[in-house]
Design a protein around this motif. Structure first.
Motif, mmCIF file in Angstrom:
data_model
loop_
_atom_site.group_PDB
_atom_site.id
_atom_site.type_symbol
_atom_site.label_atom_id
_atom_site.label_comp_id
_atom_site.label_asym_id
_atom_site.label_seq_id
_atom_site.Cartn_x
_atom_site.Cartn_y
_atom_site.Cartn_z
ATOM 1 N N LEU A 31 57.261 30.855 46.434
ATOM 2 C CA LEU A 31 56.238 31.683 45.802
ATOM 3 C C LEU A 31 56.551 33.148 46.048
ATOM 4 C CD1 LEU A 31 53.377 31.512 44.342
ATOM 5 C CD2 LEU A 31 52.428 31.995 46.618
ATOM 6 N N THR A 32 56.537 33.935 44.975
ATOM 7 C CA THR A 32 56.732 35.378 45.090
ATOM 8 C C THR A 32 55.450 36.087 44.683
ATOM 9 O OG1 THR A 32 59.108 35.194 44.639
ATOM 10 C CG2 THR A 32 58.077 37.362 44.333
ATOM 11 N N ILE A 33 54.991 36.989 45.549
ATOM 12 C CA ILE A 33 53.724 37.693 45.353
ATOM 13 C C ILE A 33 54.012 39.184 45.267
ATOM 14 C CG2 ILE A 33 51.445 38.165 46.330
ATOM 15 C CD1 ILE A 33 51.779 35.554 47.945
ATOM 16 N N GLY A 34 53.709 39.782 44.126
ATOM 17 C CA GLY A 34 53.896 41.209 43.965
ATOM 18 C C GLY A 34 52.823 41.987 44.712
ATOM 19 N N LEU A 35 53.198 43.133 45.252
ATOM 20 C CA LEU A 35 52.253 43.985 45.976
ATOM 21 C C LEU A 35 51.835 45.166 45.110
ATOM 22 C CD1 LEU A 35 53.914 44.072 49.516
ATOM 23 C CD2 LEU A 35 52.284 42.417 48.583
ATOM 24 N N LEU A 36 50.714 45.766 45.476
ATOM 25 C CA LEU A 36 50.262 46.965 44.805
ATOM 26 C C LEU A 36 51.178 48.139 45.165
ATOM 27 C CD1 LEU A 36 46.459 46.554 45.562
ATOM 28 C CD2 LEU A 36 47.562 46.220 43.338
ATOM 29 N N TYR A 51 47.305 40.895 41.786
ATOM 30 C CA TYR A 51 47.033 39.524 41.336
ATOM 31 C C TYR A 51 47.842 39.139 40.095
ATOM 32 C CZ TYR A 51 44.048 41.148 37.448
ATOM 33 O OH TYR A 51 43.577 41.724 36.299
ATOM 34 N N ARG A 52 48.332 40.123 39.361
ATOM 35 C CA ARG A 52 49.049 39.835 38.112
ATOM 36 C C ARG A 52 50.477 39.362 38.355
ATOM 37 N NH1 ARG A 52 47.944 45.867 36.128
ATOM 38 N NH2 ARG A 52 48.940 46.076 38.178
ATOM 39 N N ARG A 53 51.004 39.619 39.556
ATOM 40 C CA ARG A 53 52.429 39.355 39.809
ATOM 41 C C ARG A 53 52.600 38.270 40.870
ATOM 42 N NH1 ARG A 53 56.008 43.359 41.425
ATOM 43 N NH2 ARG A 53 54.453 44.435 42.697
ATOM 44 N N VAL A 54 52.134 37.093 40.560
ATOM 45 C CA VAL A 54 52.267 35.945 41.461
ATOM 46 C C VAL A 54 52.873 34.798 40.664
ATOM 47 C CG1 VAL A 54 51.102 34.399 43.055
ATOM 48 C CG2 VAL A 54 50.197 36.704 42.699
ATOM 49 N N ASP A 55 54.028 34.309 41.121
ATOM 50 C CA ASP A 55 54.713 33.244 40.396
ATOM 51 C C ASP A 55 55.359 32.273 41.369
ATOM 52 O OD1 ASP A 55 54.836 33.875 37.293
ATOM 53 O OD2 ASP A 55 55.088 35.799 38.332
ATOM 54 N N GLY A 56 55.277 30.978 41.013
ATOM 55 C CA GLY A 56 55.914 29.942 41.817
ATOM 56 C C GLY A 56 54.906 28.923 42.310
ATOM 57 N N THR A 57 55.340 28.148 43.290
ATOM 58 C CA THR A 57 54.516 27.067 43.840
ATOM 59 C C THR A 57 54.387 27.240 45.341
ATOM 60 O OG1 THR A 57 55.162 25.504 42.105
ATOM 61 C CG2 THR A 57 54.337 24.562 44.147
ATOM 62 N N LEU A 111 43.365 54.050 45.590
ATOM 63 C CA LEU A 111 42.687 53.189 44.625
ATOM 64 C C LEU A 111 41.244 52.872 45.023
ATOM 65 C CD1 LEU A 111 45.440 50.500 43.839
ATOM 66 C CD2 LEU A 111 44.741 52.425 42.405
ATOM 67 N N ARG A 112 40.899 53.058 46.294
ATOM 68 C CA ARG A 112 39.632 52.533 46.796
ATOM 69 C C ARG A 112 38.404 53.148 46.132
ATOM 70 N NH1 ARG A 112 41.400 53.037 53.063
ATOM 71 N NH2 ARG A 112 43.324 51.816 52.840
ATOM 72 N N ALA A 113 38.476 54.377 45.729
ATOM 73 C CA ALA A 113 37.302 55.041 45.167
ATOM 74 C C ALA A 113 37.110 54.751 43.683
ATOM 75 C CB ALA A 113 37.406 56.547 45.379
ATOM 76 N N ARG A 114 37.974 53.980 43.078
ATOM 77 C CA ARG A 114 37.885 53.737 41.647
ATOM 78 C C ARG A 114 36.770 52.753 41.315
ATOM 79 N NH1 ARG A 114 43.992 53.400 39.068
ATOM 80 N NH2 ARG A 114 44.837 55.283 40.039
ATOM 81 N N GLU A 115 36.330 52.800 40.073
ATOM 82 C CA GLU A 115 35.330 51.857 39.586
ATOM 83 C C GLU A 115 35.944 50.458 39.516
ATOM 84 O OE1 GLU A 115 32.165 52.553 39.036
ATOM 85 O OE2 GLU A 115 32.512 54.645 39.599
ATOM 86 N N ALA A 116 35.057 49.447 39.502
ATOM 87 C CA ALA A 116 35.519 48.058 39.536
ATOM 88 C C ALA A 116 36.493 47.755 38.400
ATOM 89 C CB ALA A 116 34.323 47.119 39.487
ATOM 90 N N ALA A 117 36.180 48.197 37.201
ATOM 91 C CA ALA A 117 37.060 47.910 36.065
ATOM 92 C C ALA A 117 38.425 48.562 36.253
ATOM 93 C CB ALA A 117 36.407 48.391 34.769
ATOM 94 N N ASP A 118 38.439 49.754 36.838
ATOM 95 C CA ASP A 118 39.715 50.431 37.082
ATOM 96 C C ASP A 118 40.525 49.710 38.144
ATOM 97 O OD1 ASP A 118 39.109 52.377 35.212
ATOM 98 O OD2 ASP A 118 38.198 53.707 36.704
ATOM 99 N N ALA A 168 44.219 47.969 37.835
ATOM 100 C CA ALA A 168 45.295 48.332 38.758
ATOM 101 C C ALA A 168 45.890 47.113 39.467
ATOM 102 C CB ALA A 168 44.788 49.324 39.797
ATOM 103 N N GLY A 169 45.271 45.933 39.292
ATOM 104 C CA GLY A 169 45.810 44.719 39.902
ATOM 105 C C GLY A 169 45.041 44.195 41.085
ATOM 106 N N VAL A 170 43.848 44.778 41.368
ATOM 107 C CA VAL A 170 43.011 44.306 42.474
ATOM 108 C C VAL A 170 42.065 43.232 41.931
ATOM 109 C CG1 VAL A 170 41.335 44.937 44.239
ATOM 110 C CG2 VAL A 170 43.153 46.544 43.612
ATOM 111 N N ASN A 171 42.146 42.035 42.460
ATOM 112 C CA ASN A 171 41.377 40.934 41.901
ATOM 113 C C ASN A 171 39.894 41.071 42.187
ATOM 114 O OD1 ASN A 171 41.166 38.539 40.452
ATOM 115 N ND2 ASN A 171 41.303 37.275 42.282
#
Length: 405
Positions: A213-218, A251-257, A354-361, A365-368
Protein backbone atom coordinates in the motif's frame (compact mmCIF):
# COMPACT_ATOMS: atom_id res chain seq x y z
CA UNK A 1 -9.68 -9.92 42.92
CA UNK A 2 -10.45 -6.25 42.36
CA UNK A 3 -7.84 -3.51 42.01
CA UNK A 4 -6.97 -1.95 45.37
CA UNK A 5 -8.67 1.46 45.79
CA UNK A 6 -5.31 3.10 46.48
CA UNK A 7 -4.01 1.96 43.08
CA UNK A 8 -7.12 3.24 41.31
CA UNK A 9 -6.68 6.55 43.12
CA UNK A 10 -3.06 6.71 41.95
CA UNK A 11 -4.18 5.98 38.40
CA UNK A 12 -6.79 8.75 38.58
CA UNK A 13 -4.08 11.16 39.74
CA UNK A 14 -2.01 10.27 36.66
CA UNK A 15 -5.00 10.91 34.40
CA UNK A 16 -5.61 14.37 35.87
CA UNK A 17 -1.96 15.29 36.37
CA UNK A 18 -0.69 14.16 32.96
CA UNK A 19 -3.43 13.46 30.42
CA UNK A 20 -6.04 16.13 31.13
CA UNK A 21 -5.03 18.49 33.96
CA UNK A 22 -8.11 19.75 35.83
CA UNK A 23 -8.37 23.38 36.87
CA UNK A 24 -10.57 24.79 39.62
CA UNK A 25 -14.18 25.29 38.48
CA UNK A 26 -13.83 22.89 35.52
CA UNK A 27 -16.74 20.84 34.25
CA UNK A 28 -15.72 17.18 33.81
CA UNK A 29 -17.57 14.53 31.79
CA UNK A 30 -16.69 10.84 32.17
CA UNK A 31 -18.00 8.28 29.67
CA UNK A 32 -17.84 4.65 30.76
CA UNK A 33 -19.49 1.27 30.67
CA UNK A 34 -21.19 0.01 33.80
CA UNK A 35 -18.29 -2.32 34.60
CA UNK A 36 -15.94 0.69 34.76
CA UNK A 37 -17.70 2.16 37.81
CA UNK A 38 -14.77 1.75 40.26
CA UNK A 39 -12.41 3.72 38.00
CA UNK A 40 -15.09 6.29 37.13
CA UNK A 41 -15.67 6.93 40.83
CA UNK A 42 -11.94 7.26 41.48
CA UNK A 43 -11.75 9.80 38.65
CA UNK A 44 -14.68 11.75 40.10
CA UNK A 45 -12.98 11.84 43.51
CA UNK A 46 -9.70 13.05 41.98
CA UNK A 47 -11.44 15.71 39.87
CA UNK A 48 -13.41 17.13 42.80
CA UNK A 49 -10.26 17.11 44.93
CA UNK A 50 -8.69 19.38 42.32
CA UNK A 51 -11.58 21.86 42.48
CA UNK A 52 -13.85 20.64 39.66
CA UNK A 53 -17.21 22.42 39.59
CA UNK A 54 -19.19 19.34 38.53
CA UNK A 55 -18.35 15.79 37.44
CA UNK A 56 -20.93 13.95 35.32
CA UNK A 57 -20.56 10.19 34.79
CA UNK A 58 -22.51 8.63 31.91
CA UNK A 59 -22.67 4.83 31.84
CA UNK A 60 -23.37 3.05 28.56
CA UNK A 61 -24.82 -0.47 28.63
CA UNK A 62 -23.92 -2.49 25.50
CA UNK A 63 -26.62 -5.04 26.29
CA UNK A 64 -29.22 -2.33 25.76
CA UNK A 65 -27.56 -1.63 22.42
CA UNK A 66 -27.95 -5.29 21.47
CA UNK A 67 -31.65 -5.05 22.26
CA UNK A 68 -31.89 -2.00 20.03
CA UNK A 69 -30.14 -3.76 17.14
CA UNK A 70 -32.46 -6.75 17.55
CA UNK A 71 -35.78 -4.95 17.82
CA UNK A 72 -35.76 -1.25 16.87
CA UNK A 73 -37.13 0.05 13.57
CA UNK A 74 -34.19 0.04 11.17
CA UNK A 75 -34.95 3.61 10.16
CA UNK A 76 -34.18 4.74 13.73
CA UNK A 77 -30.89 2.90 14.28
CA UNK A 78 -28.74 5.83 13.18
CA UNK A 79 -30.45 8.28 15.52
CA UNK A 80 -28.71 9.78 18.55
CA UNK A 81 -30.69 11.30 21.44
CA UNK A 82 -30.41 15.08 21.27
CA UNK A 83 -29.78 15.34 25.01
CA UNK A 84 -26.48 13.46 24.62
CA UNK A 85 -25.32 15.93 21.98
CA UNK A 86 -26.45 18.81 24.21
CA UNK A 87 -24.29 17.43 27.03
CA UNK A 88 -21.23 17.56 24.77
CA UNK A 89 -22.06 21.01 23.41
CA UNK A 90 -22.37 22.40 26.93
CA UNK A 91 -18.94 21.00 27.79
CA UNK A 92 -17.48 22.63 24.68
CA UNK A 93 -18.98 25.98 25.75
CA UNK A 94 -16.86 25.81 28.90
CA UNK A 95 -13.83 24.11 27.28
CA UNK A 96 -14.10 21.47 29.97
CA UNK A 97 -12.57 18.03 30.46
CA UNK A 98 -13.74 14.83 28.78
CA UNK A 99 -12.52 11.37 29.83
CA UNK A 100 -13.55 8.31 27.82
CA UNK A 101 -12.89 5.00 29.60
CA UNK A 102 -12.26 2.09 27.24
CA UNK A 103 -11.98 -1.66 27.63
CA UNK A 104 -15.24 -3.14 26.46
CA UNK A 105 -16.63 -5.99 28.52
CA UNK A 106 -18.26 -7.55 25.48
CA UNK A 107 -16.16 -7.17 22.30
CA UNK A 108 -18.27 -9.68 20.35
CA UNK A 109 -21.69 -9.04 21.89
CA UNK A 110 -23.35 -8.52 18.50
CA UNK A 111 -22.06 -11.72 16.88
CA UNK A 112 -25.01 -13.37 15.19
CA UNK A 113 -26.92 -10.12 14.76
CA UNK A 114 -27.71 -8.67 11.35
CA UNK A 115 -24.38 -7.00 10.41
CA UNK A 116 -26.08 -4.23 8.44
CA UNK A 117 -28.32 -3.30 11.39
CA UNK A 118 -25.32 -3.52 13.74
CA UNK A 119 -23.38 -1.19 11.49
CA UNK A 120 -26.14 1.41 11.45
CA UNK A 121 -26.11 1.83 15.25
CA UNK A 122 -22.80 3.46 16.16
CA UNK A 123 -23.58 4.22 19.80
CA UNK A 124 -21.88 5.16 22.05
CA UNK A 125 -19.73 7.05 19.54
CA UNK A 126 -21.38 10.41 18.89
CA UNK A 127 -20.65 12.85 16.08
CA UNK A 128 -20.80 15.68 18.61
CA UNK A 129 -18.09 14.01 20.68
CA UNK A 130 -15.92 13.55 17.61
CA UNK A 131 -16.32 17.26 16.84
CA UNK A 132 -15.19 18.15 20.36
CA UNK A 133 -12.13 15.95 20.04
CA UNK A 134 -11.08 16.71 16.46
CA UNK A 135 -11.43 20.43 17.12
CA UNK A 136 -9.84 20.24 20.59
CA UNK A 137 -12.84 22.21 21.86
CA UNK A 138 -12.27 20.48 25.20
CA UNK A 139 -9.39 18.77 26.94
CA UNK A 140 -9.99 15.10 26.24
CA UNK A 141 -8.40 11.76 26.93
CA UNK A 142 -9.10 8.09 26.28
CA UNK A 143 -7.91 5.78 29.06
CA UNK A 144 -8.25 2.02 29.68
CA UNK A 145 -10.41 0.69 32.50
CA UNK A 146 -9.61 -2.90 33.52
CA UNK A 147 -12.53 -5.20 34.29
CA UNK A 148 -13.00 -8.91 34.91
CA UNK A 149 -15.13 -9.11 31.76
CA UNK A 150 -12.42 -7.54 29.61
CA UNK A 151 -9.87 -9.94 31.11
CA UNK A 152 -12.20 -12.82 30.23
CA UNK A 153 -12.25 -11.70 26.58
CA UNK A 154 -8.44 -11.52 26.45
CA UNK A 155 -7.28 -14.40 28.64
CA UNK A 156 -10.30 -16.71 28.70
CA UNK A 157 -10.67 -16.16 32.44
CA UNK A 158 -11.93 -13.17 34.46
CA UNK A 159 -8.53 -12.40 35.94
CA UNK A 160 -8.73 -8.64 36.41
CA UNK A 161 -5.56 -8.62 38.52
CA UNK A 162 -3.61 -10.19 35.66
CA UNK A 163 -4.89 -7.57 33.24
CA UNK A 164 -4.00 -4.80 35.68
CA UNK A 165 -0.45 -6.10 36.03
CA UNK A 166 -0.05 -5.75 32.25
CA UNK A 167 -1.59 -2.29 32.19
CA UNK A 168 0.54 -0.81 34.99
CA UNK A 169 3.84 -0.70 33.00
CA UNK A 170 1.96 0.32 29.84
CA UNK A 171 0.60 3.31 31.76
CA UNK A 172 4.01 3.95 33.41
CA UNK A 173 2.37 3.44 36.80
CA UNK A 174 5.24 1.15 37.76
CA UNK A 175 7.67 4.10 37.49
CA UNK A 176 8.76 6.07 40.59
CA UNK A 177 7.47 9.24 38.91
CA UNK A 178 4.85 8.49 36.21
CA UNK A 179 4.58 12.18 35.29
CA UNK A 180 8.30 12.41 34.54
CA UNK A 181 8.20 9.10 32.66
CA UNK A 182 5.40 10.36 30.42
CA UNK A 183 7.12 13.71 29.85
CA UNK A 184 10.22 11.83 28.67
CA UNK A 185 8.17 9.58 26.38
CA UNK A 186 6.24 12.45 24.80
CA UNK A 187 9.51 14.31 24.21
CA UNK A 188 10.92 11.22 22.47
CA UNK A 189 7.86 10.94 20.23
CA UNK A 190 7.94 14.62 19.33
CA UNK A 191 11.63 14.33 18.41
CA UNK A 192 10.81 11.33 16.23
CA UNK A 193 8.07 13.37 14.54
CA UNK A 194 10.60 16.13 13.82
CA UNK A 195 12.93 13.62 12.15
CA UNK A 196 10.10 12.38 9.92
CA UNK A 197 9.03 15.91 9.07
CA UNK A 198 12.59 16.87 8.13
CA UNK A 199 12.66 14.04 5.57
CA UNK A 200 10.09 15.98 3.50
CA UNK A 201 8.46 12.77 2.27
CA UNK A 202 5.94 12.62 -0.55
CA UNK A 203 4.51 9.20 0.35
CA UNK A 204 4.80 6.22 2.68
CA UNK A 205 4.70 2.60 1.52
CA UNK A 206 3.74 -0.44 3.62
CA UNK A 207 4.95 -3.86 2.43
CA UNK A 208 4.37 -7.23 4.07
CA UNK A 209 2.27 -10.40 3.84
CA UNK A 210 -0.90 -9.42 2.03
CA UNK A 211 0.14 -5.75 2.09
CA UNK A 212 1.47 -3.43 -0.59
CA UNK A 213 0.00 0.00 0.00
CA UNK A 214 1.29 3.44 -0.96
CA UNK A 215 -0.13 6.48 0.82
CA UNK A 216 0.50 9.95 -0.53
CA UNK A 217 1.20 12.72 1.98
CA UNK A 218 0.06 16.32 1.99
CA UNK A 219 2.58 18.94 0.80
CA UNK A 220 4.86 19.88 3.73
CA UNK A 221 3.44 16.90 5.66
CA UNK A 222 3.23 17.57 9.39
CA UNK A 223 4.11 14.77 11.82
CA UNK A 224 3.30 14.98 15.51
CA UNK A 225 2.37 13.01 18.62
CA UNK A 226 -0.56 12.97 21.06
CA UNK A 227 0.47 16.14 22.93
CA UNK A 228 -2.28 18.58 21.94
CA UNK A 229 -3.55 22.05 22.86
CA UNK A 230 -7.17 23.06 23.38
CA UNK A 231 -8.75 26.08 21.70
CA UNK A 232 -8.14 27.96 24.96
CA UNK A 233 -4.48 26.98 25.24
CA UNK A 234 -4.66 24.03 27.66
CA UNK A 235 -1.94 21.46 26.94
CA UNK A 236 -3.07 17.85 27.30
CA UNK A 237 -2.25 14.27 26.24
CA UNK A 238 -5.23 12.78 24.47
CA UNK A 239 -4.38 9.08 24.76
CA UNK A 240 -3.10 7.24 27.79
CA UNK A 241 -1.10 5.29 26.75
CA UNK A 242 0.33 6.73 23.56
CA UNK A 243 3.29 5.39 21.56
CA UNK A 244 2.63 6.80 18.07
CA UNK A 245 3.78 9.51 15.75
CA UNK A 246 1.20 10.36 13.13
CA UNK A 247 0.27 12.52 10.18
CA UNK A 248 -2.84 13.24 8.12
CA UNK A 249 -2.37 11.84 4.61
CA UNK A 250 -3.69 13.04 1.27
CA UNK A 251 -6.83 10.89 1.01
CA UNK A 252 -6.80 11.10 -2.79
CA UNK A 253 -3.44 9.35 -3.18
CA UNK A 254 -3.89 5.92 -1.62
CA UNK A 255 -3.44 2.82 -3.76
CA UNK A 256 -2.91 -0.88 -3.13
CA UNK A 257 -3.95 -3.49 -0.60
CA UNK A 258 -3.40 -3.60 3.14
CA UNK A 259 -3.97 -6.50 5.56
CA UNK A 260 -4.76 -5.77 9.19
CA UNK A 261 -2.31 -7.46 11.56
CA UNK A 262 -4.60 -7.51 14.61
CA UNK A 263 -8.35 -7.99 15.12
CA UNK A 264 -10.50 -4.86 15.16
CA UNK A 265 -13.51 -4.32 17.42
CA UNK A 266 -16.17 -2.41 15.50
CA UNK A 267 -19.83 -1.95 16.41
CA UNK A 268 -19.89 -4.89 18.81
CA UNK A 269 -18.22 -7.25 16.33
CA UNK A 270 -14.69 -8.65 16.15
CA UNK A 271 -13.37 -8.04 12.63
CA UNK A 272 -10.76 -10.67 11.83
CA UNK A 273 -8.28 -10.91 8.93
CA UNK A 274 -9.42 -7.60 7.46
CA UNK A 275 -8.05 -6.68 4.02
CA UNK A 276 -8.82 -3.43 2.23
CA UNK A 277 -8.03 -2.52 -1.36
CA UNK A 278 -7.74 1.17 -2.21
CA UNK A 279 -8.00 2.64 -5.69
CA UNK A 280 -7.37 6.36 -6.16
CA UNK A 281 -7.96 6.92 -2.45
CA UNK A 282 -11.21 5.00 -2.02
CA UNK A 283 -11.79 1.53 -0.54
CA UNK A 284 -12.94 -0.58 -3.48
CA UNK A 285 -12.88 -4.01 -1.84
CA UNK A 286 -13.37 -5.27 1.73
CA UNK A 287 -12.46 -8.81 2.77
CA UNK A 288 -12.44 -10.40 6.21
CA UNK A 289 -12.92 -13.86 7.72
CA UNK A 290 -15.55 -12.28 10.00
CA UNK A 291 -17.30 -8.92 10.10
CA UNK A 292 -16.75 -7.74 6.51
CA UNK A 293 -20.37 -6.57 6.19
CA UNK A 294 -20.03 -4.49 9.36
CA UNK A 295 -17.02 -2.73 7.83
CA UNK A 296 -18.83 -2.17 4.53
CA UNK A 297 -21.82 -0.66 6.30
CA UNK A 298 -19.58 1.56 8.42
CA UNK A 299 -17.63 2.77 5.40
CA UNK A 300 -20.92 3.69 3.72
CA UNK A 301 -21.67 6.26 6.45
CA UNK A 302 -20.61 9.13 4.19
CA UNK A 303 -18.24 9.83 1.30
CA UNK A 304 -15.21 10.14 3.58
CA UNK A 305 -15.80 6.93 5.52
CA UNK A 306 -14.16 4.83 2.80
CA UNK A 307 -11.04 7.02 2.64
CA UNK A 308 -8.00 7.41 4.89
CA UNK A 309 -7.66 10.10 7.54
CA UNK A 310 -4.63 9.00 9.57
CA UNK A 311 -1.25 7.33 9.14
CA UNK A 312 0.54 6.43 12.40
CA UNK A 313 3.90 4.76 13.00
CA UNK A 314 4.78 2.77 16.13
CA UNK A 315 8.02 0.85 16.66
CA UNK A 316 8.77 -2.29 18.66
CA UNK A 317 9.84 -0.38 21.78
CA UNK A 318 6.18 0.14 22.68
CA UNK A 319 5.37 -1.52 26.04
CA UNK A 320 1.98 -2.41 24.59
CA UNK A 321 3.56 -4.37 21.77
CA UNK A 322 6.23 -5.88 24.03
CA UNK A 323 3.54 -7.34 26.28
CA UNK A 324 2.71 -9.78 23.47
CA UNK A 325 -1.04 -9.47 24.09
CA UNK A 326 -3.84 -8.53 21.72
CA UNK A 327 -6.10 -6.45 23.95
CA UNK A 328 -9.20 -6.39 21.72
CA UNK A 329 -9.32 -2.65 22.42
CA UNK A 330 -8.15 -0.17 19.80
CA UNK A 331 -6.75 2.30 22.34
CA UNK A 332 -4.15 -0.30 23.30
CA UNK A 333 -3.77 -2.31 20.10
CA UNK A 334 -3.16 0.84 18.00
CA UNK A 335 -0.30 1.70 20.36
CA UNK A 336 1.25 -1.71 19.88
CA UNK A 337 2.02 -1.25 16.19
CA UNK A 338 1.61 0.93 13.11
CA UNK A 339 -1.97 1.77 12.21
CA UNK A 340 -4.14 3.60 9.74
CA UNK A 341 -7.63 5.04 10.12
CA UNK A 342 -10.48 5.35 7.71
CA UNK A 343 -12.64 8.42 8.16
CA UNK A 344 -11.92 11.95 9.35
CA UNK A 345 -8.47 13.44 8.97
CA UNK A 346 -6.79 14.58 12.19
CA UNK A 347 -6.35 18.37 12.42
CA UNK A 348 -3.08 18.14 14.45
CA UNK A 349 -1.55 16.21 11.55
CA UNK A 350 -2.46 18.86 8.97
CA UNK A 351 0.31 21.26 7.86
CA UNK A 352 0.04 24.64 9.56
CA UNK A 353 -0.68 26.56 6.35
CA UNK A 354 -3.84 24.48 5.77
CA UNK A 355 -5.34 24.43 9.27
CA UNK A 356 -7.15 27.76 9.09
CA UNK A 357 -8.95 26.95 5.85
CA UNK A 358 -12.67 26.30 5.55
CA UNK A 359 -13.85 22.68 5.50
CA UNK A 360 -14.48 22.65 1.75
CA UNK A 361 -11.01 24.04 1.11
CA UNK A 362 -9.46 21.39 3.32
CA UNK A 363 -11.29 18.70 1.38
CA UNK A 364 -10.02 20.15 -1.88
CA UNK A 365 -6.49 20.11 -0.44
CA UNK A 366 -6.74 16.37 0.33
CA UNK A 367 -7.75 16.40 4.02
CA UNK A 368 -10.49 13.83 4.51
CA UNK A 369 -13.81 14.73 6.11
CA UNK A 370 -16.18 12.20 7.67
CA UNK A 371 -18.44 11.60 10.67
CA UNK A 372 -16.39 8.53 11.56
CA UNK A 373 -12.77 7.72 12.43
CA UNK A 374 -11.72 4.07 12.88
CA UNK A 375 -8.14 2.96 13.53
CA UNK A 376 -6.97 -0.46 12.38
CA UNK A 377 -3.60 -2.08 12.93
CA UNK A 378 -1.32 -2.79 9.96
CA UNK A 379 2.23 -3.02 11.39
CA UNK A 380 4.52 -5.61 12.90
CA UNK A 381 7.92 -7.24 12.42
CA UNK A 382 6.89 -8.64 9.02
CA UNK A 383 5.86 -5.23 7.66
CA UNK A 384 8.43 -2.82 6.23
CA UNK A 385 7.59 0.88 6.09
CA UNK A 386 9.40 3.00 3.51
CA UNK A 387 9.32 6.73 2.91
CA UNK A 388 9.26 7.99 -0.68
CA UNK A 389 10.75 11.36 -1.49
CA UNK A 390 9.47 13.87 -4.02
CA UNK A 391 12.33 12.81 -6.29
CA UNK A 392 11.26 9.16 -6.07
CA UNK A 393 14.10 8.21 -3.74
CA UNK A 394 13.30 5.78 -0.92
CA UNK A 395 14.36 5.65 2.72
CA UNK A 396 13.45 2.82 5.07
CA UNK A 397 11.57 4.03 8.12
CA UNK A 398 10.76 0.79 9.94
CA UNK A 399 12.09 -2.73 9.43
CA UNK A 400 11.67 -5.61 11.87
CA UNK A 401 9.77 -3.18 14.11
CA UNK A 402 12.88 -0.99 14.51
CA UNK A 403 13.40 2.58 13.39
CA UNK A 404 15.90 2.89 10.53
CA UNK A 405 16.11 6.71 10.67
Amino acid sequence: MTIPPAELAGYADVVFDIAVPVDRDDRVLINAEIEHAPLARALAEAAYARGARYVDIWYFDPYARRSRVQHADEATLGEVPSWLDARNEELARHCGVLVNIRGTATPDLLVGQDPVRAGLDRMPYLTSRQRLQLGNLVRWAIVPGPTAEWAQAIFGEPDEARLWQHLRPILRLDQPDPRAAWERRIAELLRRAEVLEDLRLDAVRFEGPGTDLTIGLLPDAHWTAARLESVKGHVFQCNLPTEEVFTTPDYRRVDGTVRSTRPLILNGTVIRDLELTFTAGVVTEVRASSGADVVRTHQATDAGAARLGELALVDGSSPVGRSGITYLETLLDENATCHLAWGAGLPPGVPAHLRAREAADLDAAGVNRSRVHVDFMVGGPDVTVTGVGHDGGAVELLRDDEWQV
